[in-house]
Design an enzyme around this catalytic site. Structure first.
Site, short mmCIF file in Angstrom:
data_model
loop_
_atom_site.label_atom_id
_atom_site.label_comp_id
_atom_site.label_asym_id
_atom_site.label_seq_id
_atom_site.Cartn_x
_atom_site.Cartn_y
_atom_site.Cartn_z
N ARG A 128 107.89 96.10 66.41
CA ARG A 128 106.78 95.57 67.23
C ARG A 128 106.86 96.32 68.55
NH1 ARG A 128 105.07 89.43 68.41
NH2 ARG A 128 104.10 89.89 66.42
N HIS A 141 97.62 94.69 63.97
CA HIS A 141 98.65 93.71 63.56
C HIS A 141 98.45 93.47 62.06
CE1 HIS A 141 101.59 90.70 63.78
NE2 HIS A 141 100.99 89.77 64.48
N GLN A 169 99.90 90.40 59.92
CA GLN A 169 99.22 89.14 60.22
C GLN A 169 97.92 89.03 59.44
OE1 GLN A 169 100.14 86.47 62.50
NE2 GLN A 169 98.58 85.55 61.19
N ASP A 203 91.67 84.73 68.88
CA ASP A 203 93.01 85.08 69.36
C ASP A 203 92.99 84.92 70.88
OD1 ASP A 203 95.61 86.05 69.54
OD2 ASP A 203 95.10 88.14 69.11
N CYS A 228 96.09 83.57 64.74
CA CYS A 228 97.41 84.13 64.42
C CYS A 228 98.54 83.42 65.16
CB CYS A 228 97.43 85.62 64.70
SG CYS A 228 97.22 86.06 66.44
N ARG A 275 102.87 84.35 56.54
CA ARG A 275 103.55 85.55 57.07
C ARG A 275 104.83 85.82 56.26
NH1 ARG A 275 102.80 87.23 62.30
NH2 ARG A 275 104.06 89.00 61.60
N1 CP Z 1 101.31 85.80 65.11
C1 CP Z 1 102.43 86.43 65.52
O1 CP Z 1 102.65 87.62 65.27
O2 CP Z 1 103.30 85.63 66.20
P1 CP Z 1 104.60 86.07 67.01
O3 CP Z 1 104.12 86.83 68.24
O4 CP Z 1 105.27 84.78 67.35
O5 CP Z 1 105.43 86.95 66.13
N1 NVA Z 2 96.76 89.84 70.25
C1 NVA Z 2 98.02 89.16 70.42
C2 NVA Z 2 98.60 88.79 69.10
C3 NVA Z 2 99.91 88.05 69.18
C4 NVA Z 2 100.51 87.76 67.84
C5 NVA Z 2 98.97 90.07 71.19
O1 NVA Z 2 98.99 91.27 70.94
O2 NVA Z 2 99.66 89.57 72.08
#
Ligand code: CP
Ligand code: NVA
Length: 302
Positions: free
Chosen positions: A100, A127, A130, A217, A257, A285
């Site tokens: 990530r 993502h 997700q 989101d 998400c 997930r």
């Molecule tokens: N939805 C998601 O990716 O959550 P986290 O940021 O908690 O991993």
């Molecule tokens: N769009 C959000 C998703 C988190 C899971 C971010 O990137 O922070």
């Protein structure tokens, strides 16, 4: 050549349907194999996470393997060791890398130099794990994912871009309502338009009209915390509330998400209400990522 999962179109439609079948078997407790026996997954987190971290770690363990949580404070990447060197070194120890991070280019660089599969656990651009979990949820709740109409309300962010990629693969109807200046990535939109009916509009009600799946989101994603005030102003009319949900189809479900900000992008009575499927979505997930790891790292055929 090892296969990576950096974006949804890295898998074909048939392969994704096959991943859904495997994930459903895993969810039902019918999948008894341990394809990651003796294998390790390195999990690099340059941003925070609850769901991604826990689901990948638990999922690896359930498939017989072992996962390492690596934050920038733990690894030399955080002190400037090149991504390419990190990729080459980790590939000598582990059987897969989940990352990530911020720039999407960084995951492409990692994948280029890694000789083990690289899985995208979120970048600023997309993502994908997700949205595969979201599609699995849609399939379980409503049936064939290609037959549904989708609405995205809010920021044209990594989630919106992944929905556009999903529309490209499945050819479904997707309408995104985004304020001016917060549109999704042009190049992903242009590609999707070749295969799917994807529209970007300003009016959230127009996007929600007849939708079977309503998605939103946060207004400020990770790394955009300093823009929060400006974004609250820009997204003022983009809350998914009960009124907006009445514009959706009778069978419509709500997805997010998570993490969510009740009272900002979604009203509490929607996310905590009868149409919300966010907890099943979060659970999925685990199942879909286990299916992805079984395929990419464990030799499971898809
Ligand atoms: N939805 C998601 O990716 O959550 P986290 O940021 O908690 O991993
Ligand atoms: N769009 C959000 C998703 C988190 C899971 C971010 O990137 O922070």
């Amino acid at each position: 050549m090892e296969r990576d999962f950096l974006q949804i179109p890295d898998f074909s439609r048939d392969e994704i349907n096959s991943l859904f079948d495997i994930a459903d078997r895993m969810k039902a407790g019918k999948y008894k194999k341990r394809p990651l026996e003796g294998k390790s997954l390195a999990m690099i987190f340059m941003k925070s996470s609850t769901r991604t971290r826990v689901s990948f770690e638990v999922g690896t363990y359930q498939l017989g393997g072992h996962a390492l949580f690596l934050s920038p404070r733990d690894v030399q990447l955080g002190r400037g060791e090149p991504i390419a060197d990190t990729a080459r070194v980790l590939s000598r120890y582990v059987d897969g890398i989940m990352i990530r991070t911020f720039a999407h280019q960084d995951i492409e660089e990692l994948a280029k130099y890694a000789s083990v599969p690289v899985i995208n656990g979120l970048t600023d651009l997309v993502h994908p794990c997700q949205v595969l979990a979201d599609l699995l949820t849609v399939r379980q709740q409503l049936g064939d994912v290609a037959e549904q109409r989708y609405a995205w309300i809010g920021d044209g962010n990594n989630m919106a871009n992944s929905w556009i990629n999903a529309a490209y693969v499945f050819g479904f109807d997707l309408t995104l309502a985004c304020p001016e200046g917060y549109e999704p990535a042009d190049h992903l939109l242009a590609r999707a338009l070749k295969k799917a009916r994807v529209r970007v509009v300003r009016d959230p009600m127009e996007a929600a009209d007849g939708a079977d799946v309503v998605n939103t989101d946060v207004w400020a994603s990770m790394g955009q915390e300093e823009e929060q005030k400006d974004r609250v102003r820009a997204f003022a009319n983009y809350t998914v509330d009960a009124k907006l949900m009445t514009r959706a189809s009778k069978k419509a479900i709500f997805l997010h998400c998570l993490p969510a900000h009740r009272g900002e992008e979604v009203a509490a009575d929607v996310i905590d209400g009868p149409r919300s499927r966010v907890w099943d979505e979060a659970e999925n997930r685990l199942h879909i990522q286990k299916a992805i790891m079984a395929a990419l790292m464990g030799g499971e055929s898809i």
